[in-house]
Design an enzyme around this catalytic site. Sequence first.
Site, PDB file in Angstrom:
ATOM      1  N   LYS A   1      39.737  60.578  19.805  1.00 27.62           N
ATOM      2  CA  LYS A   1      40.912  60.993  20.567  1.00 27.62           C
ATOM      3  C   LYS A   1      42.132  60.186  20.157  1.00 27.62           C
ATOM      4  O   LYS A   1      43.213  60.733  19.911  1.00 27.62           O
ATOM      5  CB  LYS A   1      40.670  60.809  22.061  1.00 27.62           C
ATOM      6  CG  LYS A   1      39.841  61.899  22.681  1.00 27.62           C
ATOM      7  CD  LYS A   1      39.478  61.500  24.097  1.00 27.62           C
ATOM      8  CE  LYS A   1      38.588  62.521  24.747  1.00 27.62           C
ATOM      9  NZ  LYS A   1      39.337  63.652  25.304  1.00 27.62           N
TER      10      LYS A   1
ATOM     11  N   TYR B   1      34.814  57.585  33.812  1.00 25.33           N
ATOM     12  CA  TYR B   1      35.282  58.694  32.979  1.00 25.33           C
ATOM     13  C   TYR B   1      35.928  59.776  33.834  1.00 25.33           C
ATOM     14  O   TYR B   1      36.804  60.499  33.368  1.00 25.33           O
ATOM     15  CB  TYR B   1      34.123  59.234  32.143  1.00 25.33           C
ATOM     16  CG  TYR B   1      33.562  58.160  31.243  1.00 25.33           C
ATOM     17  CD1 TYR B   1      34.393  57.531  30.316  1.00 25.33           C
ATOM     18  CD2 TYR B   1      32.262  57.709  31.353  1.00 25.33           C
ATOM     19  CE1 TYR B   1      33.931  56.508  29.517  1.00 25.33           C
ATOM     20  CE2 TYR B   1      31.784  56.686  30.553  1.00 25.33           C
ATOM     21  CZ  TYR B   1      32.623  56.085  29.638  1.00 25.33           C
ATOM     22  OH  TYR B   1      32.163  55.065  28.863  1.00 25.33           O
TER      23      TYR B   1
ATOM     24  N   THR C   1      35.938  58.328  21.844  1.00 30.06           N
ATOM     25  CA  THR C   1      37.205  57.763  22.312  1.00 30.06           C
ATOM     26  C   THR C   1      38.131  57.496  21.136  1.00 30.06           C
ATOM     27  O   THR C   1      39.331  57.818  21.176  1.00 30.06           O
ATOM     28  CB  THR C   1      36.937  56.467  23.088  1.00 30.06           C
ATOM     29  OG1 THR C   1      35.881  56.701  24.013  1.00 30.06           O
ATOM     30  CG2 THR C   1      38.166  56.031  23.836  1.00 30.06           C
TER      31      THR C   1
ATOM     32  N   HIS D   1      29.445  54.490  36.631  1.00 26.17           N
ATOM     33  CA  HIS D   1      30.042  54.559  35.304  1.00 26.17           C
ATOM     34  C   HIS D   1      30.647  55.914  34.980  1.00 26.17           C
ATOM     35  O   HIS D   1      31.783  55.958  34.516  1.00 26.17           O
ATOM     36  CB  HIS D   1      29.155  54.044  34.190  1.00 26.17           C
ATOM     37  CG  HIS D   1      30.045  53.669  33.044  1.00 26.17           C
ATOM     38  ND1 HIS D   1      30.759  52.507  33.013  1.00 26.17           N
ATOM     39  CD2 HIS D   1      30.454  54.384  31.982  1.00 26.17           C
ATOM     40  CE1 HIS D   1      31.543  52.502  31.955  1.00 26.17           C
ATOM     41  NE2 HIS D   1      31.384  53.617  31.307  1.00 26.17           N
TER      42      HIS D   1
ATOM     43  N   ARG E   1      35.503  36.598  38.652  1.00 26.67           N
ATOM     44  CA  ARG E   1      36.322  37.505  39.449  1.00 26.67           C
ATOM     45  C   ARG E   1      35.920  37.372  40.920  1.00 26.67           C
ATOM     46  O   ARG E   1      34.903  36.781  41.254  1.00 26.67           O
ATOM     47  CB  ARG E   1      36.163  38.941  38.966  1.00 26.67           C
ATOM     48  CG  ARG E   1      34.770  39.502  39.094  1.00 26.67           C
ATOM     49  CD  ARG E   1      34.599  40.792  38.319  1.00 26.67           C
ATOM     50  NE  ARG E   1      35.124  41.939  39.043  1.00 26.67           N
ATOM     51  CZ  ARG E   1      34.656  43.187  38.884  1.00 26.67           C
ATOM     52  NH1 ARG E   1      33.672  43.432  38.031  1.00 26.67           N
ATOM     53  NH2 ARG E   1      35.172  44.187  39.549  1.00 26.67           N
TER      54      ARG E   1
ATOM     55  N   ASP F   1      45.436  81.648  41.960  1.00 33.97           N
ATOM     56  CA  ASP F   1      45.076  80.543  42.860  1.00 33.97           C
ATOM     57  C   ASP F   1      43.760  79.966  42.356  1.00 33.97           C
ATOM     58  O   ASP F   1      43.234  80.400  41.336  1.00 33.97           O
ATOM     59  CB  ASP F   1      44.933  81.020  44.312  1.00 33.97           C
ATOM     60  CG  ASP F   1      45.176  79.875  45.298  1.00 33.97           C
ATOM     61  OD1 ASP F   1      44.669  78.774  45.074  1.00 33.97           O
ATOM     62  OD2 ASP F   1      45.899  80.089  46.281  1.00 33.97           O
TER      63      ASP F   1
ATOM     64  N   HIS G   1      41.262  47.194  48.163  1.00 31.83           N
ATOM     65  CA  HIS G   1      42.110  47.466  46.996  1.00 31.83           C
ATOM     66  C   HIS G   1      41.331  48.316  45.988  1.00 31.83           C
ATOM     67  O   HIS G   1      41.815  49.348  45.520  1.00 31.83           O
ATOM     68  CB  HIS G   1      42.591  46.164  46.356  1.00 31.83           C
ATOM     69  CG  HIS G   1      43.212  46.361  45.000  1.00 31.83           C
ATOM     70  ND1 HIS G   1      44.444  46.960  44.839  1.00 31.83           N
ATOM     71  CD2 HIS G   1      42.763  46.088  43.754  1.00 31.83           C
ATOM     72  CE1 HIS G   1      44.721  47.025  43.543  1.00 31.83           C
ATOM     73  NE2 HIS G   1      43.713  46.506  42.859  1.00 31.83           N
TER      74      HIS G   1
ATOM     75  N   SER H   1      47.125  64.571  26.268  1.00 30.15           N
ATOM     76  CA  SER H   1      46.951  65.590  25.237  1.00 30.15           C
ATOM     77  C   SER H   1      47.881  66.779  25.438  1.00 30.15           C
ATOM     78  O   SER H   1      48.036  67.603  24.537  1.00 30.15           O
ATOM     79  CB  SER H   1      45.493  66.076  25.204  1.00 30.15           C
ATOM     80  OG  SER H   1      44.621  64.991  25.004  1.00 30.15           O
TER      81      SER H   1
ATOM     82  N   TRP I   1      33.897  46.828  45.916  1.00 37.03           N
ATOM     83  CA  TRP I   1      33.903  48.303  45.889  1.00 37.03           C
ATOM     84  C   TRP I   1      32.542  48.836  45.489  1.00 37.03           C
ATOM     85  O   TRP I   1      32.231  49.998  45.682  1.00 37.03           O
ATOM     86  CB  TRP I   1      35.000  48.835  44.970  1.00 37.03           C
ATOM     87  CG  TRP I   1      34.623  48.993  43.539  1.00 37.03           C
ATOM     88  CD1 TRP I   1      34.580  47.995  42.612  1.00 37.03           C
ATOM     89  CD2 TRP I   1      34.239  50.195  42.852  1.00 37.03           C
ATOM     90  NE1 TRP I   1      34.191  48.505  41.398  1.00 37.03           N
ATOM     91  CE2 TRP I   1      33.971  49.852  41.510  1.00 37.03           C
ATOM     92  CE3 TRP I   1      34.080  51.532  43.230  1.00 37.03           C
ATOM     93  CZ2 TRP I   1      33.555  50.769  40.560  1.00 37.03           C
ATOM     94  CZ3 TRP I   1      33.668  52.451  42.283  1.00 37.03           C
ATOM     95  CH2 TRP I   1      33.411  52.068  40.954  1.00 37.03           C
TER      96      TRP I   1
ATOM     97  N   GLU J   1      31.980  57.663  36.982  1.00 39.81           N
ATOM     98  CA  GLU J   1      33.210  57.598  37.776  1.00 39.81           C
ATOM     99  C   GLU J   1      34.386  57.089  36.938  1.00 39.81           C
ATOM    100  O   GLU J   1      35.517  57.556  37.075  1.00 39.81           O
ATOM    101  CB  GLU J   1      32.989  56.682  38.985  1.00 39.81           C
ATOM    102  CG  GLU J   1      34.230  56.370  39.800  1.00 39.81           C
ATOM    103  CD  GLU J   1      34.772  57.572  40.553  1.00 39.81           C
ATOM    104  OE1 GLU J   1      34.001  58.537  40.727  1.00 39.81           O
ATOM    105  OE2 GLU J   1      35.944  57.543  40.940  1.00 39.81           O
TER     106      GLU J   1
ATOM    107  N   HIS K   1      24.931  49.056  31.628  1.00 42.57           N
ATOM    108  CA  HIS K   1      25.726  47.994  30.995  1.00 42.57           C
ATOM    109  C   HIS K   1      26.512  47.200  32.048  1.00 42.57           C
ATOM    110  O   HIS K   1      27.104  46.187  31.722  1.00 42.57           O
ATOM    111  CB  HIS K   1      26.622  48.528  29.866  1.00 42.57           C
ATOM    112  CG  HIS K   1      27.782  49.357  30.298  1.00 42.57           C
ATOM    113  ND1 HIS K   1      28.343  50.327  29.525  1.00 42.57           N
ATOM    114  CD2 HIS K   1      28.505  49.357  31.427  1.00 42.57           C
ATOM    115  CE1 HIS K   1      29.349  50.883  30.153  1.00 42.57           C
ATOM    116  NE2 HIS K   1      29.462  50.302  31.321  1.00 42.57           N
ATOM    117  N   HIS K   2      26.482  47.676  33.279  1.00 39.46           N
ATOM    118  CA  HIS K   2      27.032  46.861  34.375  1.00 39.46           C
ATOM    119  C   HIS K   2      25.996  45.867  34.880  1.00 39.46           C
ATOM    120  O   HIS K   2      26.264  45.099  35.789  1.00 39.46           O
ATOM    121  CB  HIS K   2      27.471  47.751  35.533  1.00 39.46           C
ATOM    122  CG  HIS K   2      28.572  48.692  35.171  1.00 39.46           C
ATOM    123  ND1 HIS K   2      29.904  48.363  35.314  1.00 39.46           N
ATOM    124  CD2 HIS K   2      28.555  49.930  34.641  1.00 39.46           C
ATOM    125  CE1 HIS K   2      30.648  49.370  34.893  1.00 39.46           C
ATOM    126  NE2 HIS K   2      29.853  50.333  34.478  1.00 39.46           N
TER     127      HIS K   2
ATOM    128  N   SER L   1      34.675  65.765  49.802  1.00 37.60           N
ATOM    129  CA  SER L   1      35.926  66.308  49.275  1.00 37.60           C
ATOM    130  C   SER L   1      35.834  66.505  47.764  1.00 37.60           C
ATOM    131  O   SER L   1      36.195  67.566  47.236  1.00 37.60           O
ATOM    132  CB  SER L   1      37.073  65.357  49.623  1.00 37.60           C
ATOM    133  OG  SER L   1      38.209  65.637  48.850  1.00 37.60           O
ATOM    134  N   SER L   2      35.329  65.498  47.066  1.00 38.62           N
ATOM    135  CA  SER L   2      35.272  65.588  45.605  1.00 38.62           C
ATOM    136  C   SER L   2      34.323  66.683  45.153  1.00 38.62           C
ATOM    137  O   SER L   2      34.609  67.410  44.198  1.00 38.62           O
ATOM    138  CB  SER L   2      34.795  64.264  45.009  1.00 38.62           C
ATOM    139  OG  SER L   2      35.682  63.246  45.337  1.00 38.62           O
TER     140      SER L   2
END
Lengths: 622, 193, 339
Positions: free
Chosen positions: A331, A257, A328, A253, A450, A104, A75, A268, A139, A255, A302-303, A169-170
């Site tokens: 925004k 963002y 943040t 992390h 969790r 293109d 998941h 926006s 994950w 990731e 921070h993780h 790919s990314s």
Amino acid sequence: MASSAVALPRVYEERGLLSWLTTVDHKRIGILYILGAGFFALIGGLEALFIRTQLAVPNNQVLVGEAYNQVLTMHGTTMVFLVVMPVLAGLGNYVVPLMIGARDMAYPRLNAFGVWMFLLGGLFLNLSFLLGGAPDAGWFGYAPLTAKTFSKGTGIDFWILGLQLLGISSITSSINFVSTILLLRAPGLTLNRLPLFAWTTLVTAFLILFAMPSISAALFLLFLDRHLGTHFFNPAAGGDPLLWQHLFWFFGHPEVYIMILPAMGIVSEVLPVFSRKPLFGYTAVAYSSVAIGFIGFTVWAHHMFAVGLPDVVNAFFSAASMLVAVPTAIKVFNWIATIWGGAVRYRTPFLFAAAFVALFVIGGLSGLFLAAVPVDWQVTDTYFVVAHFHYTLFGGSMFAIVAGIYYWFPKITGRFLDERLGRLHFALQFIGFNLTFFPMHFLGLMGMPRRIYTYAPGLGWESLNLLATIGAFILALGFVVFFANIARSLVAGERAPDDPWDGHTLEWLTSSPPPPYNFARIPVVHSRRPAWDRKYTGNPHARPVAEIAGENDRQEGEDAPEKPIHLPAPSIWPLVIAAGLTVFALGLVTHWLFIPIGILLFAVGLARWATQPLFPEAASHS
Amino acid sequence: MASHHPVASAEIAVDSRKLGVWVFLASEVIFFASLIVSYLVLHNRVTSGPTAHEALTLTIPTINTMILLTSSVAMVLALAHLRDGNRRASIAWLLTTAWLGICFLILKAVEYSQHLHEGLTPSVNVFGSAYYTVTGFHAAHVAVGVIWILSVALGLRRRLSPQNDVLVETVGLYWHFVDLVWVAIFMVVYLLR
Amino acid sequence: MARIRGAARGWARWGAVGLLIPGVWLTGCAAQSPSILAPVSPKGRAEAELFWFIFLITAGVFVLVETLLLYAVLRFRARDPHTVPPQIHGNNALEISWTTATALGLAVIFAMTWRTMAATSAPPADAMPVKVTGHQWWWEFEYPTLGITTANELVIPVGRPVRLTVTSADVIHSFWVPQLGGKMDAIPGRENTLWLQADVEGVYHGQCAELCGVSHANMRLRVRVVSDADFQRWVEAQRAPAAQPVEPLAQQGYQVFMSKACVGCHTINGTPAQGKVGPNLTHVGSRTTIAAGLLENTPENLARWLDNPPAIKPGSLMPRLGLTPEEIQALVAYLSSLK
């Protein structure tokens, strides 16, 4: 809208399966990304429902132990790598070249390779369910749970190689976005006029480029540990499980963002259009995206507040994480100021975009608890965290993505999505989402960790879990309505004009759907809102002028003689190369015979790609 | 073909393929940085078997450093000659570069076989793991570079022209990058052992 | 327009009430939950105070931002679809003020964070040491100064600080007893330190908080906080060698234990059983639960467990041993006698 002075290019075959398999058109590639992500969203959503069903009541037996861990891992992996990232890549692919007035992407064939790599990588990852069991270590795949000693099956190998394929790919798509946005902007479209969705896509591309290699290296090390007997993460031989965490979160992390920035870009775009105002504080919003990108690389630990790092290190990462809240907040305030004083139209894209702001604020505020080290020691690895990141990634990214799909659907298909079904979808998704995830804050505070597949009765967790499960099914119903709306509107949706929302940016200047070459003449840009400014003159009260988009699109500079337009030729080789890599990966996990086949496909594909000209027409002219 | 390749109209004027390679290499920096950091963290935590100090000697890596630095000069000359319109000389220098790359790989293989002979394997201890991984990924990059150079020098030789120097320039960028990575590895792995 | 303003005010009021309800309700629920907001330790209290402090600030921001948003959305709805409102591009004074305000608020939160960290991080010097080792899927507690090894139930005296050295024998686990303070990861090859002190006698629920494999959910623990006198009694009982079986059935169980696979994994002090893989069973009869806190320690549950451990704890390293019902009854009698 094509002007007679322009020689329209030869358009390649647009029908049939082969035309899709060989396409190098950024718009078709964008559609493939979105459809692929939609397909994987169904799988990831079903997995979520299984999880919620199991947790509905204590000591439930629907999905137990190993099976639960597999579904849980898939998941998370699916939603991150196969849904949010690719659907944003898809929207970016479709929209960004149009927004910046390009014909293109910079590398059309590399672009095609990127989408095939995503689709095949996603299928490869899910194949694990059929071939001996899916990955089951979460994950984030913390070592040494992923070591051969503790995960003997091939699930982890599928996970490692699947993520490598998706990483390729990314990376390729990010190189493409960087080059496209930096090099292919229409005349006059300076970076200071770049639409926000293009800005955030650009920043995201850089984030991917600098974050992805870290997990890619970590995955290689893990693979070597599992199959060559190396000791990177093996504490018994001097290896270090924390090395994995550092490498993973240095990617992991940013990731986050990567998944939220383009979503912020969509919001926006949508909020100003439906408020009929320019984005409030364009510069602040654009630069705060860049700031989030930079700070995003300094917060990874921070993780890891509970792994026993020294206090000073924890404090540094705590401060850096809180610092992210500044750009943040900038925004959020600018979005509200954009709506303020506007002429707000409650169309579905606006509803989702406004809800994004409302929900993302909650996710941002709950993040502050997690940045405060002592509170984090209590709530990390609990349902509080699950609530937090679903508010940022579902309440945040997913709501924005849905807003984007309602917003650009008329451009992509030439038809509107149904407004009444859209509102129903919105209501179900908004209620279902909050019902699912808001109670999880409390569950976390009440001590529910969790990733547990079951819990005992009597701890006060029953009613909130049941509530969350009911919410999940309402949420799922919302998506059923969404998919039904898409299916119905594709066939019988109301026809949309070229500029259905009174848009601001260049994509609304071309037809819906746009021709393969996007614009007969590349428009010249004089401001941040080229489409709007062609409709409304620049006087302070902005009275509308008579012209409609398209009829007045020849402005100064556009009368210069155009070079003939050449469209890149379709090519099957990107698909062949992607297939080669996938088959190779399959060989590493299953039967060795696939390895030479994969290498052969890859080599032939690469050789043919290198020798096949991108513009055969142009080549024959010269 | 080159003239139709997208070239900037806005503020930034650079061939898109060149920019693409630059961006890709920037990404590669993080990849090698991750590997080198892993090496630095782990290489002193040997619990049994040979340590870096015991296993590594300087002779072959020093020669290899010379070889790669020389190959970079050869690559520069290949590009210069192509721009001067001297395609044959350019191809000759490209082949020289590739040959030097092959020499590097042969010497690396000799070094590996010496290590294996002395009992240093990827699985013997954590230094072995990190050492083979860092140098192995670099060697793989050298091998890819050799193949790329050979395919430009032989496969695409008819397309080489002063106007289409980007074919050589891009592979050159890559090759110089792989050189730089080696210099970093030479310092971190061999000199700091 | 007034109508809309009124509606917005109403919403704001409901928002405030909506925030209060969960607050009150949470405190109420604490009675039955291992809630971090019902702490019984100095560290847990400090963490809860910091939580409430941040909650106060964020709740204020939440109400402010959501009210502004809702107001803007409701108030500025276009009546005429063709209206073009004044085109405002931004305001530097506003940008600077909300940036500064946010930064200041965060600085305050960080200062409080740092204060709490400094106040709670170092264990008091006289703390009693306990070594905590996470295993797939149970907890081992070793009291090095007392020479006691037990499992899944940590017994500590009330009001006395305890210094836990947390590590793991296999994968990463995380030791967490919410009411006694924050968690600490148990990482193989590393020794992390965590201290706790319980000020109220009672039994506190804890469990592993890091995904550690199939039975992560079943890796529970209890902390039994007892009076000083009770603790002394418990220590003496635990330090005694294992009770000799007296009853014939228990003696038979002893024979079964020593002749079957049990000895390979478990230790019973003063007997030939010296295995180190599973929990130390010297005083297993004195524990209130078995199977890492999954089952109450009753003869029926013990029999169920012995018959088929993986059925109760999936993935359990203790396999189904194929014991006959007679052997199980004998083992139950023996193990229950190990008070």
